[in-house]
Design a protein around this motif. Structure first.
Motif, mmCIF file in Angstrom:
data_model
loop_
_atom_site.group_PDB
_atom_site.id
_atom_site.type_symbol
_atom_site.label_atom_id
_atom_site.label_comp_id
_atom_site.label_asym_id
_atom_site.label_seq_id
_atom_site.Cartn_x
_atom_site.Cartn_y
_atom_site.Cartn_z
ATOM 1 N N THR A 410 10.295 -31.358 -39.948
ATOM 2 C CA THR A 410 10.322 -32.759 -39.823
ATOM 3 C C THR A 410 9.799 -33.499 -38.801
ATOM 4 N N ASP A 411 10.387 -34.291 -38.216
ATOM 5 C CA ASP A 411 9.645 -35.035 -36.963
ATOM 6 C C ASP A 411 9.276 -34.310 -35.856
ATOM 7 N N VAL A 412 8.183 -34.846 -35.387
ATOM 8 C CA VAL A 412 7.440 -33.894 -34.200
ATOM 9 C C VAL A 412 8.040 -34.870 -32.837
ATOM 10 N N ASP A 413 8.335 -34.200 -31.951
ATOM 11 C CA ASP A 413 8.960 -34.552 -30.589
ATOM 12 C C ASP A 413 7.759 -34.140 -29.667
ATOM 13 N N VAL A 414 6.980 -35.110 -29.470
ATOM 14 C CA VAL A 414 5.657 -34.916 -28.583
ATOM 15 C C VAL A 414 6.170 -34.422 -27.184
ATOM 16 N N THR A 415 7.260 -35.087 -26.604
ATOM 17 C CA THR A 415 7.676 -34.905 -25.146
ATOM 18 C C THR A 415 8.039 -33.500 -25.059
ATOM 19 N N LEU A 416 8.275 -32.634 -26.109
ATOM 20 C CA LEU A 416 8.494 -31.195 -25.670
ATOM 21 C C LEU A 416 7.352 -30.487 -25.438
ATOM 22 N N LEU A 417 6.200 -30.780 -26.320
ATOM 23 C CA LEU A 417 4.844 -30.278 -25.985
ATOM 24 C C LEU A 417 4.443 -30.716 -24.921
ATOM 25 N N ASN A 418 4.617 -32.045 -24.216
ATOM 26 C CA ASN A 418 3.862 -32.328 -23.089
ATOM 27 C C ASN A 418 4.745 -31.638 -21.749
ATOM 28 N N ARG A 419 5.853 -31.325 -22.079
ATOM 29 C CA ARG A 419 6.802 -30.774 -21.086
ATOM 30 C C ARG A 419 6.245 -29.438 -20.537
ATOM 31 N N GLN A 420 5.738 -28.670 -21.584
ATOM 32 C CA GLN A 420 5.450 -27.345 -21.331
ATOM 33 C C GLN A 420 3.804 -27.217 -20.556
ATOM 34 N N THR A 421 3.677 -26.188 -19.707
ATOM 35 C CA THR A 421 2.326 -26.025 -19.185
ATOM 36 C C THR A 421 1.799 -24.475 -19.477
ATOM 37 N N PHE A 422 2.322 -23.878 -20.257
ATOM 38 C CA PHE A 422 1.786 -22.345 -20.516
ATOM 39 C C PHE A 422 0.431 -22.753 -21.237
ATOM 40 N N ALA A 423 0.375 -23.338 -22.244
ATOM 41 C CA ALA A 423 -0.713 -23.546 -23.038
ATOM 42 C C ALA A 423 -1.556 -24.998 -22.849
ATOM 43 N N PRO A 424 -2.654 -25.223 -23.019
ATOM 44 C CA PRO A 424 -3.046 -26.678 -23.122
ATOM 45 C C PRO A 424 -2.581 -27.218 -24.261
ATOM 46 N N LEU A 425 -2.415 -28.590 -24.223
ATOM 47 C CA LEU A 425 -1.958 -29.359 -25.285
ATOM 48 C C LEU A 425 -2.343 -29.215 -26.497
ATOM 49 N N TRP A 426 -3.570 -29.215 -26.626
ATOM 50 C CA TRP A 426 -4.312 -28.970 -27.967
ATOM 51 C C TRP A 426 -3.953 -27.573 -28.361
ATOM 52 N N SER A 427 -3.963 -26.566 -27.590
ATOM 53 C CA SER A 427 -3.600 -25.030 -28.232
ATOM 54 C C SER A 427 -2.017 -25.120 -28.642
ATOM 55 N N ALA A 428 -1.206 -25.688 -27.944
ATOM 56 C CA ALA A 428 0.088 -25.804 -28.302
ATOM 57 C C ALA A 428 0.262 -26.808 -29.901
ATOM 58 N N CYS A 429 -0.498 -27.570 -29.960
ATOM 59 C CA CYS A 429 -0.415 -28.482 -31.426
ATOM 60 C C CYS A 429 -1.105 -27.580 -32.205
ATOM 61 N N GLN A 430 -2.046 -26.677 -32.072
ATOM 62 C CA GLN A 430 -2.496 -25.777 -33.194
ATOM 63 C C GLN A 430 -1.290 -24.760 -33.367
ATOM 64 N N LEU A 431 -0.838 -24.132 -32.378
ATOM 65 C CA LEU A 431 0.292 -23.187 -32.815
ATOM 66 C C LEU A 431 1.290 -23.989 -33.538
ATOM 67 N N LEU A 432 1.690 -25.120 -33.101
ATOM 68 C CA LEU A 432 2.830 -25.987 -34.017
ATOM 69 C C LEU A 432 2.563 -26.340 -35.300
ATOM 70 N N ALA A 433 0.984 -26.186 -35.668
ATOM 71 C CA ALA A 433 0.865 -26.726 -36.892
ATOM 72 C C ALA A 433 0.911 -25.579 -37.832
#
Length: 500
Positions: A410-433
């Motif tokens: 369902t809805d994507v909460d981008v703040t959770l992705l921005n809060r993490q620092t382990f992976a670059p944001l784009w890599s985190a978005c790829q994993l989430l997709a």
């Protein structure tokens, strides 16, 4: 009336009589994972009772005995062979340690082992090894009340160990005796720490460690302050110097009011900070993260059967699946689809193996919040993962795991992705997709209806190809994929569904 279980799971207890605090941890095994059922901690500050002759005064011994009387109540129901009790730096050096220990053993009804500095360092390292996954050489730092341990090792093998005669309690007495914080006091404490460290610093610089981990109350307090102040949970020298300036601005203990610093850590915060700054400067540490275990975990995991042969991360995942009644077959069904997708995307969406490992963990745990309720299960999942004991996951890895599981549908909460620092944001978005599509494709929760699919990704476009006949047979899945095109756009990914 519910039937009573035929037997209770055995309990294990470990006690650490430290120079600053006495700790007791009681645990049991659940699906090869350690579940802590009770913790008791008292700020005894034993080291503060050492006089100039190296003897403990009566008040500090009385505080210690009183604390042990609390521990004794819990120990009476635990088998003696499941109990380990150790004492560290202060009771190694106190000339009247025998007097304290004789009375302490009478109170507890169990033997106390006074361990050497090397033994203490080894147990600290094993506590980290059992709870923090790493394939590389690592430097482990533990700033205690009367000693600081430095260990370099790999896997379960500590290769370089040293126990240094400096700690947050002893340094507080020596350099901040009136609880007044000045630049001169910090400078003197820093200089003494470097003097103690100097004979060993070249060996540690040349030990080829690739990451630094910290495990003490001092490090925990610093991490809590950084988090409360909205900083990333990684310690570096710039942040330590900023914290030093905050301490200096307060001037003294009575006025020490720093956001995130709890009262029990205030008396020895400045001294611990001074030691850590010296370690960063002399050992050339770029950044440091908080590890999941220390001496108590080292004692416990070595006490438990066969724990070195169990993968740390799998042990944690299995324990969480058992505790929160996660559908194991569905969890690994989603993980299998995600793995297939990663393989197909490997040539264009390149991400490191350690990112894929977190993705697999997210697949396994994505339904962990359902144990509480369906509505709001994503929020429940994030809360559980933020607060659960996650042996094998560093703090940055935990934050990425929360970001993925908290957005699995369902809805994507981008703040959770921005809060993490382990992976670059784009890599985190790829994993989430990949996670989100894997969850949708496994909607039927049956192996024999899983579709053959292909997936390709170029830059920020993603094409998922599915059999037209299968989509017609699964109109709900088809509708969710259409909605996913909209939802996933928040990740800056253009998704298209191709029918063949």
């Amino acid at each position: 009336m519910a039937e009573k279980p035929s037997h209770n799971q055995p309990l294990y207890a470990v006690i650490d009589l430290g120079s600053n605090s006495f700790h007791m941890m009681i645990s049991r095994l659940v699906a090869d994972s350690v579940q802590v059922v009770d913790k008791v901690k008292r700020k005894v500050r034993l080291a503060s009772g050492l006089n100039e002759q190296g003897e403990l005064d009566s008040k500090s011994m009385a505080r210690g005995w009183e604390c042990l009387s609390f521990f004794a109540e819990r120990l009476q129901d635990i088998p003696a062979e499941n109990i380990q009790i150790v004492a560290t730096a202060t009771l190694r050096i106190a000339k009247n340690a025998k007097t304290f220990l004789e009375r302490a053993e009478q109170i507890l009804g169990h033997k106390i082992t006074v361990i050497s500095g090397d033994e203490e360092a080894k147990l600290i390292y094993l506590g980290v090894a059992h709870t923090t996954i790493s394939q590389n050489n690592r430097l482990v730092i533990d700033i205690g009340g009367a000693s600081t341990e430095l260990i370099v090792g790999q896997g379960f093998d500590p290769q370089l160990m040293q126990s240094l005669d400096m700690g947050c309690v002893t340094f507080n007495q020596q350099f901040f005796p009136e609880n007044i914080y000045s630049e001169a006091a910090f400078k003197a404490a820093n200089a003494q720490a470097k003097k103690v460290l100097t004979p060993f610093e070249h060996a540690y610089r040349d030990a080829n460690w690739e990451s630094a981990l910290g495990v003490s109350g001092t490090l925990q307090a610093i991490m809590e302050v950084l988090t409360a102040q909205g900083r990333l949970p990684i310690i570096n020298l710039v942040k330590l110097q900023e914290l030093k300036q905050q301490v200096l601005a307060c001037g003294n203990l009575n006025s020490l009011d720093i956001t995130g610093l709890v009262n029990e850590r205030k008396p020895v915060f400045a001294s611990g900070l001074a030691i850590l700054i010296a370690l960063f400067e002399n050992l050339k540490i770029d950044e440091l993260q908080l590890a999941g275990g220390a001496i108590r975990e080292g004692l416990l995991y070595e006490l438990l059967p066969n724990m070195r042969n169990v993968n740390i991360r799998m042990r944690t995942l299995n324990g969480l699946m058992a505790r929160f009644n996660i559908d194991e077959r569905q969890a690994y069904r989603v993980a299998d689809i995600a793995d297939q997708a990663c393989q197909q995307l490997l040539s264009t969406w390149q991400f490191a193996q350690h990112y894929r490992s977190i993705l697999q963990s997210a697949c396994v745990l994505h339904e962990i919040g359902l144990q509480l309720e369906y509505k709001g299960n994503k929020q429940h999942a994030v809360y559980i993962l933020q607060h659960a004991d996650l042996a094998g996951f560093s703090t940055p890895e935990r934050l990425l795991l929360c970001a993925l599981v908290g957005n699995y549908k369902t809805d994507v909460d981008v703040t959770l992705l921005n809060r993490q620092t382990f992976a670059p944001l784009w890599s985190a978005c790829q994993l989430l997709a990949i996670l989100r599509l894997s969850v949708i494709l496994s909607k039927r929760r049956k192996d024999d209806v899983m579709p053959e699919f292909s997936i390709t990704g170029v830059d920020k476009t993603l094409k998922l190809t599915l059999p037209d006949a299968w989509l017609k047979q699964h109109p709900l899945v088809s509708a969710e994929l259409k909605q996913e095109i909209i939802d996933i756009a928040k990740l800056d990914i253009e998704l298209s569904i191709i029918r063949i």
